[in-house]
Design a protein around this motif. Structure first.
Motif, PDB file in Angstrom:
ATOM      1  N   GLU A 179      27.120 -23.648 106.758  1.00 39.79           N
ATOM      2  CA  GLU A 179      27.503 -24.940 107.316  1.00 39.79           C
ATOM      3  C   GLU A 179      26.388 -25.948 107.086  1.00 39.79           C
ATOM      4  O   GLU A 179      25.214 -25.611 107.147  1.00 39.79           O
ATOM      5  N   MET A 180      26.806 -27.191 106.855  1.00 38.24           N
ATOM      6  CA  MET A 180      25.839 -28.286 106.739  1.00 38.24           C
ATOM      7  C   MET A 180      26.471 -29.532 107.334  1.00 38.24           C
ATOM      8  O   MET A 180      27.696 -29.665 107.390  1.00 38.24           O
ATOM      9  N   SER A 181      25.599 -30.440 107.754  1.00 42.86           N
ATOM     10  CA  SER A 181      26.098 -31.728 108.222  1.00 42.86           C
ATOM     11  C   SER A 181      25.215 -32.834 107.643  1.00 42.86           C
ATOM     12  O   SER A 181      24.055 -32.591 107.287  1.00 42.86           O
ATOM     13  N   VAL A 182      25.811 -34.010 107.523  1.00 45.55           N
ATOM     14  CA  VAL A 182      25.094 -35.154 106.955  1.00 45.55           C
ATOM     15  C   VAL A 182      25.639 -36.416 107.602  1.00 45.55           C
ATOM     16  O   VAL A 182      26.821 -36.466 107.978  1.00 45.55           O
ATOM     17  N   GLN A 183      24.787 -37.397 107.750  1.00 43.11           N
ATOM     18  CA  GLN A 183      25.243 -38.692 108.260  1.00 43.11           C
ATOM     19  C   GLN A 183      25.953 -39.448 107.142  1.00 43.11           C
ATOM     20  O   GLN A 183      25.569 -39.367 105.962  1.00 43.11           O
ATOM     21  N   GLU A 184      26.947 -40.167 107.543  1.00 40.36           N
ATOM     22  CA  GLU A 184      27.678 -41.022 106.604  1.00 40.36           C
ATOM     23  C   GLU A 184      26.687 -41.898 105.842  1.00 40.36           C
ATOM     24  O   GLU A 184      25.709 -42.399 106.422  1.00 40.36           O
ATOM     25  N   ALA A 185      26.931 -42.050 104.540  1.00 41.43           N
ATOM     26  CA  ALA A 185      26.135 -42.870 103.621  1.00 41.43           C
ATOM     27  C   ALA A 185      24.856 -42.185 103.132  1.00 41.43           C
ATOM     28  O   ALA A 185      24.178 -42.721 102.253  1.00 41.43           O
ATOM     29  N   GLU A 186      24.562 -41.027 103.688  1.00 45.46           N
ATOM     30  CA  GLU A 186      23.365 -40.334 103.221  1.00 45.46           C
ATOM     31  C   GLU A 186      23.721 -39.318 102.133  1.00 45.46           C
ATOM     32  O   GLU A 186      24.888 -39.154 101.760  1.00 45.46           O
ATOM     33  N   THR A 229      34.240 -34.580 104.285  1.00 43.80           N
ATOM     34  CA  THR A 229      34.256 -33.442 105.204  1.00 43.80           C
ATOM     35  C   THR A 229      35.251 -32.413 104.702  1.00 43.80           C
ATOM     36  O   THR A 229      36.444 -32.703 104.533  1.00 43.80           O
ATOM     37  N   ALA A 230      34.765 -31.205 104.427  1.00 42.75           N
ATOM     38  CA  ALA A 230      35.601 -30.165 103.820  1.00 42.75           C
ATOM     39  C   ALA A 230      34.777 -28.903 103.647  1.00 42.75           C
ATOM     40  O   ALA A 230      33.565 -28.886 103.887  1.00 42.75           O
ATOM     41  N   MET A 231      35.450 -27.875 103.191  1.00 43.16           N
ATOM     42  CA  MET A 231      34.788 -26.652 102.731  1.00 43.16           C
ATOM     43  C   MET A 231      34.560 -26.832 101.237  1.00 43.16           C
ATOM     44  O   MET A 231      35.450 -27.312 100.518  1.00 43.16           O
ATOM     45  N   TYR A 232      33.361 -26.469 100.771  1.00 40.15           N
ATOM     46  CA  TYR A 232      33.042 -26.578  99.352  1.00 40.15           C
ATOM     47  C   TYR A 232      32.760 -25.190  98.788  1.00 40.15           C
ATOM     48  O   TYR A 232      31.948 -24.439  99.333  1.00 40.15           O
ATOM     49  N   PHE A 233      33.452 -24.891  97.695  1.00 41.22           N
ATOM     50  CA  PHE A 233      33.287 -23.596  97.047  1.00 41.22           C
ATOM     51  C   PHE A 233      32.707 -23.771  95.657  1.00 41.22           C
ATOM     52  O   PHE A 233      33.191 -24.578  94.860  1.00 41.22           O
ATOM     53  N   ASN A 272      39.890 -15.818  82.053  1.00 40.16           N
ATOM     54  CA  ASN A 272      39.206 -14.950  83.001  1.00 40.16           C
ATOM     55  C   ASN A 272      39.290 -15.508  84.411  1.00 40.16           C
ATOM     56  O   ASN A 272      39.453 -16.701  84.623  1.00 40.16           O
ATOM     57  N   MET A 273      39.135 -14.619  85.357  1.00 41.50           N
ATOM     58  CA  MET A 273      39.228 -15.009  86.753  1.00 41.50           C
ATOM     59  C   MET A 273      38.055 -15.888  87.156  1.00 41.50           C
ATOM     60  O   MET A 273      36.968 -15.808  86.585  1.00 41.50           O
ATOM     61  N   LEU A 274      38.308 -16.701  88.160  1.00 41.68           N
ATOM     62  CA  LEU A 274      37.228 -17.413  88.827  1.00 41.68           C
ATOM     63  C   LEU A 274      36.653 -16.506  89.905  1.00 41.68           C
ATOM     64  O   LEU A 274      37.402 -15.885  90.655  1.00 41.68           O
ATOM     65  N   THR A 275      35.342 -16.470  89.979  1.00 41.42           N
ATOM     66  CA  THR A 275      34.666 -15.794  91.082  1.00 41.42           C
ATOM     67  C   THR A 275      34.102 -16.870  91.991  1.00 41.42           C
ATOM     68  O   THR A 275      33.336 -17.728  91.531  1.00 41.42           O
ATOM     69  N   PHE A 276      34.482 -16.812  93.241  1.00 41.54           N
ATOM     70  CA  PHE A 276      34.089 -17.843  94.194  1.00 41.54           C
ATOM     71  C   PHE A 276      32.944 -17.369  95.090  1.00 41.54           C
ATOM     72  O   PHE A 276      32.820 -16.188  95.413  1.00 41.54           O
ATOM     73  N   GLY A 277      32.132 -18.337  95.509  1.00 41.58           N
ATOM     74  CA  GLY A 277      31.181 -18.087  96.576  1.00 41.58           C
ATOM     75  C   GLY A 277      31.877 -18.129  97.923  1.00 41.58           C
ATOM     76  O   GLY A 277      33.076 -18.414  98.010  1.00 41.58           O
ATOM     77  N   GLY A 278      31.114 -17.863  98.965  1.00 40.53           N
ATOM     78  CA  GLY A 278      31.685 -17.794 100.298  1.00 40.53           C
ATOM     79  C   GLY A 278      31.976 -19.141 100.933  1.00 40.53           C
ATOM     80  O   GLY A 278      32.617 -19.202 101.978  1.00 40.53           O
ATOM     81  N   GLY A 279      31.517 -20.211 100.318  1.00 36.28           N
ATOM     82  CA  GLY A 279      31.819 -21.550 100.798  1.00 36.28           C
ATOM     83  C   GLY A 279      30.756 -22.118 101.710  1.00 36.28           C
ATOM     84  O   GLY A 279      30.015 -21.379 102.382  1.00 36.28           O
ATOM     85  N   THR A 280      30.671 -23.441 101.717  1.00 37.52           N
ATOM     86  CA  THR A 280      29.820 -24.186 102.651  1.00 37.52           C
ATOM     87  C   THR A 280      30.696 -25.205 103.344  1.00 37.52           C
ATOM     88  O   THR A 280      31.361 -26.011 102.692  1.00 37.52           O
ATOM     89  N   ARG A 281      30.684 -25.152 104.664  1.00 40.09           N
ATOM     90  CA  ARG A 281      31.456 -26.134 105.431  1.00 40.09           C
ATOM     91  C   ARG A 281      30.589 -27.365 105.646  1.00 40.09           C
ATOM     92  O   ARG A 281      29.535 -27.278 106.283  1.00 40.09           O
ATOM     93  N   LEU A 282      31.028 -28.489 105.101  1.00 43.75           N
ATOM     94  CA  LEU A 282      30.277 -29.740 105.218  1.00 43.75           C
ATOM     95  C   LEU A 282      30.956 -30.666 106.207  1.00 43.75           C
ATOM     96  O   LEU A 282      32.151 -30.928 106.109  1.00 43.75           O
ATOM     97  N   MET A 283      30.162 -31.147 107.135  1.00 41.97           N
ATOM     98  CA  MET A 283      30.660 -32.123 108.105  1.00 41.97           C
ATOM     99  C   MET A 283      29.907 -33.431 107.886  1.00 41.97           C
ATOM    100  O   MET A 283      28.674 -33.451 107.922  1.00 41.97           O
ATOM    101  N   VAL A 284      30.638 -34.505 107.626  1.00 44.50           N
ATOM    102  CA  VAL A 284      30.026 -35.826 107.501  1.00 44.50           C
ATOM    103  C   VAL A 284      30.234 -36.551 108.822  1.00 44.50           C
ATOM    104  O   VAL A 284      31.361 -36.740 109.274  1.00 44.50           O
ATOM    105  N   LYS A 285      29.124 -36.960 109.422  1.00 43.37           N
ATOM    106  CA  LYS A 285      29.178 -37.570 110.752  1.00 43.37           C
ATOM    107  C   LYS A 285      29.084 -39.090 110.654  1.00 43.37           C
ATOM    108  O   LYS A 285      28.303 -39.604 109.858  1.00 43.37           O
ATOM    109  N   PRO A 286      29.859 -39.794 111.478  1.00 46.81           N
ATOM    110  CA  PRO A 286      29.813 -41.268 111.439  1.00 46.81           C
ATOM    111  C   PRO A 286      28.539 -41.814 112.079  1.00 46.81           C
ATOM    112  O   PRO A 286      27.847 -41.122 112.809  1.00 46.81           O
TER     113      PRO A 286
END
Lengths: 114, 115
Positions: free
Chosen positions: A10-17, A87-91, A100-114
């Motif tokens: 998980e990660m979070s970031v302020q809007e515009a950053e 704001t979304a999950m990023y893979f 060939n198949m795609l191999t995915f990572g486990g994902g990072t949930r990103l939250m953009v805060k106002p």
């Protein structure tokens, strides 16, 4: 076998950053393709950006860019001027080539805060 | 812009029942895939299909699963006897080598709920 690792659940970031999401991978192939996909709450998988391993230049797509370090097998995604709609999950994903198949990572949930 | 479509968007079924998930890949694409994503987990590869046959499949894709391209446009995933653990989001994807990018484009997914 290919593996893809995203070390930030998980990660979070302020809007515009700016925020950077990390991805490392393991492969024995010399040429391959790397991708970042976005999965918003609707759960649709949306392509954000792609990188061909034989290209040394880092891919960019508007506010999205990658830092591709082939020797280190690292493929991070930088989002500039973050927006609430980011704001979304990023893979992170890898494939040796078409068919060939795609191999995915486990994902990072990103939250953009106002 | 062409896109991958999937139907239905949500399927609810009883354990032991057969389900068929449908996909219409992008029209000039040659490689087709099914992936699944159990809620809260990573996206997992199931099977790839090229030239009317399976080209690769994962351990998940056991005898309960089958794929078919019954006509020139549809690509289906059949689960013969559903289990509770088959509840997941199922994504269809397609790609072509013609543009040299090997990008897989995903459909919106079918949410399968097994009761």
């Amino acid at each position: 076998a290919q593996t893809v690792t995203q070390s930030q659940p998980e990660m979070s970031v302020q809007e515009a950053e700016t925020v950077t999401l990390s991805c490392t991978y393991d492969t024995s192939e010399s040429n391959y393709y790397l991708f970042w996909y976005k999965q918003p709450p609707s759960r649709q998988m949306i392509l954000v950006i792609r990188q061909e391993a034989y290209k040394q230049q880092n891919a960019t797509e508007n506010r999205f860019s990658v830092n591709f370090q082939k020797a280190a097998k690292s493929f991070s995604l930088k989002i500039s001027d973050s927006q609430l709609g980011d704001t979304a999950m990023y893979f992170c994903a890898h494939t040796p080539n078409a068919g060939n198949m795609l191999t995915f990572g486990g994902g990072t949930r990103l939250m953009v805060k106002p | 812009e062409p896109e991958v479509t999937q139907t239905p968007s949500h399927q609810v079924t009883q354990m032991g029942q057969e389900v068929i998930l449908r996909c219409v890949p992008i029209s000039n694409h040659l490689y087709f895939y099914w992936y699944r994503q159990i809620l809260g987990q990573k996206v997992e590869f199931l099977v790839s299909f090229y030239n009317n046959e399976i080209s690769e499949k994962s351990e998940i894709f056991d005898d309960q699963f089958s794929v078919e391209r019954p006509d020139g446009s549809n690509f289906t995933l059949k689960i013969r006897s559903t289990k509770l653990e088959d509840s997941a989001m199922y994504f269809c994807a397609s790609t072509t080598r013609a543009d040299g990018t090997d990008t897989q484009y995903f459909g919106p997914g079918t949410r399968l709920t097994v009761l």
